[in-house]
Motif scaffolding. Structure first.
Motif, short mmCIF file in Angstrom:
data_model
loop_
_atom_site.label_atom_id
_atom_site.label_comp_id
_atom_site.label_asym_id
_atom_site.label_seq_id
_atom_site.Cartn_x
_atom_site.Cartn_y
_atom_site.Cartn_z
N ILE A 79 28.06 -9.74 23.86
CA ILE A 79 27.13 -8.77 24.45
C ILE A 79 26.71 -7.73 23.43
O ILE A 79 27.54 -7.19 22.70
N ASP A 80 25.41 -7.45 23.39
CA ASP A 80 24.89 -6.29 22.66
C ASP A 80 25.07 -5.08 23.58
O ASP A 80 24.44 -5.01 24.64
N GLU A 154 20.44 -18.45 22.53
CA GLU A 154 19.47 -17.55 23.17
C GLU A 154 18.23 -18.32 23.62
O GLU A 154 17.67 -18.05 24.69
N ARG A 170 27.89 -14.92 33.84
CA ARG A 170 27.23 -14.54 32.58
C ARG A 170 26.41 -13.26 32.73
O ARG A 170 25.94 -12.70 31.74
N SER A 180 24.19 -13.49 29.35
CA SER A 180 24.68 -13.38 27.99
C SER A 180 25.39 -14.68 27.60
O SER A 180 25.99 -15.34 28.46
#
Length: 208
Positions: A79-80, A154, A170, A180
């Motif tokens: 995760i960002d 992604e 997710r 994610s």
């Protein structure tokens, strides 16, 4: 207050490392400073060196760009977080230059700056963020780690979204409604970049 120059952990993210790097001869410190500019609504950064004995003045070795965003594993997901990351520079073995991670055109790359202030240059062109790195003995090359498989992961999530995402494990709602990727699907890849030529290849077992 916004224009105060900050050093170290920019937000409470639990980072326990020091933002300061001492030169091999023990005479200087390098660190990254961040400063907000209300006029442009941006945060700019700079790599700074200063003598430990109090003589002279701090000098800027490189500047420009925002702090990278802290990313990591949470609940098994990669995760960002949205929080800026603390960046700690690393001196070369001979003390002639300093390498650090910097956000360049939207990706975290490696920059090498001369310790004497004569210039700095981006030394990598990784398509995915560089998460960690180390100088090789001799200081002629650097090995770095990145998640090369993240691009395909992604893209797969994007394709899935064309028909609608399933609300499953997710999803982290306070981060994003977009799923994610699982960290287990994003193994770290190690590469070696030659600083004289810029040539990049997969790192050998001993280099890893």
């Amino acid at each position: 207050l916004a224009r105060i120059r900050d050093v170290g952990e920019p937000d409470v993210t639990g980072v326990a490392t020091s933002p300061y790097a001492r030169s091999p001869d023990g005479r200087e410190l390098t660190f990254v400073i961040a400063r907000g500019d209300p006029a442009t609504n941006q945060v700019c950064t700079a790599l700074v060196a200063m003598p430990l004995d109090g003589s002279g003045v701090p000098r800027i070795l490189d500047q420009g760009g925002r702090l990278p965003i802290h990313a990591g594993t949470f609940r098994g997901l990669f995760i960002d977080t949205g929080f800026p990351e603390q960046i700690t520079p690393v001196w070369s073995p001979d003390g002639g230059s300093i390498a650090y991670r910097k956000l360049v055109d939207g990706k975290v790359q490696l920059v090498r700056a001369a310790a004497d202030g004569s210039g700095a240059a981006v030394v990598t062109r990784s398509p995915t963020d560089i998460e960690d790195f180390a100088w090789l003995p001799g200081g002629t090359a650097i090995v770095y780690a990145t998640r090369a498989s993240r691009i395909e992961a992604e893209q797969s999530i994007d394709r899935e979204g064309e028909a609608g995402w399933r609300y499953d494990a997710r999803i982290v709602p306070n981060i994003s409604w977009r799923p994610s990727p699982w960290t287990k699907d994003l193994p770290l890849s190690m590469f070696r970049v030659d600083l004289a030529t810029g040539t990049t290849r997969v790192a050998s077992a001993s280099e890893k």
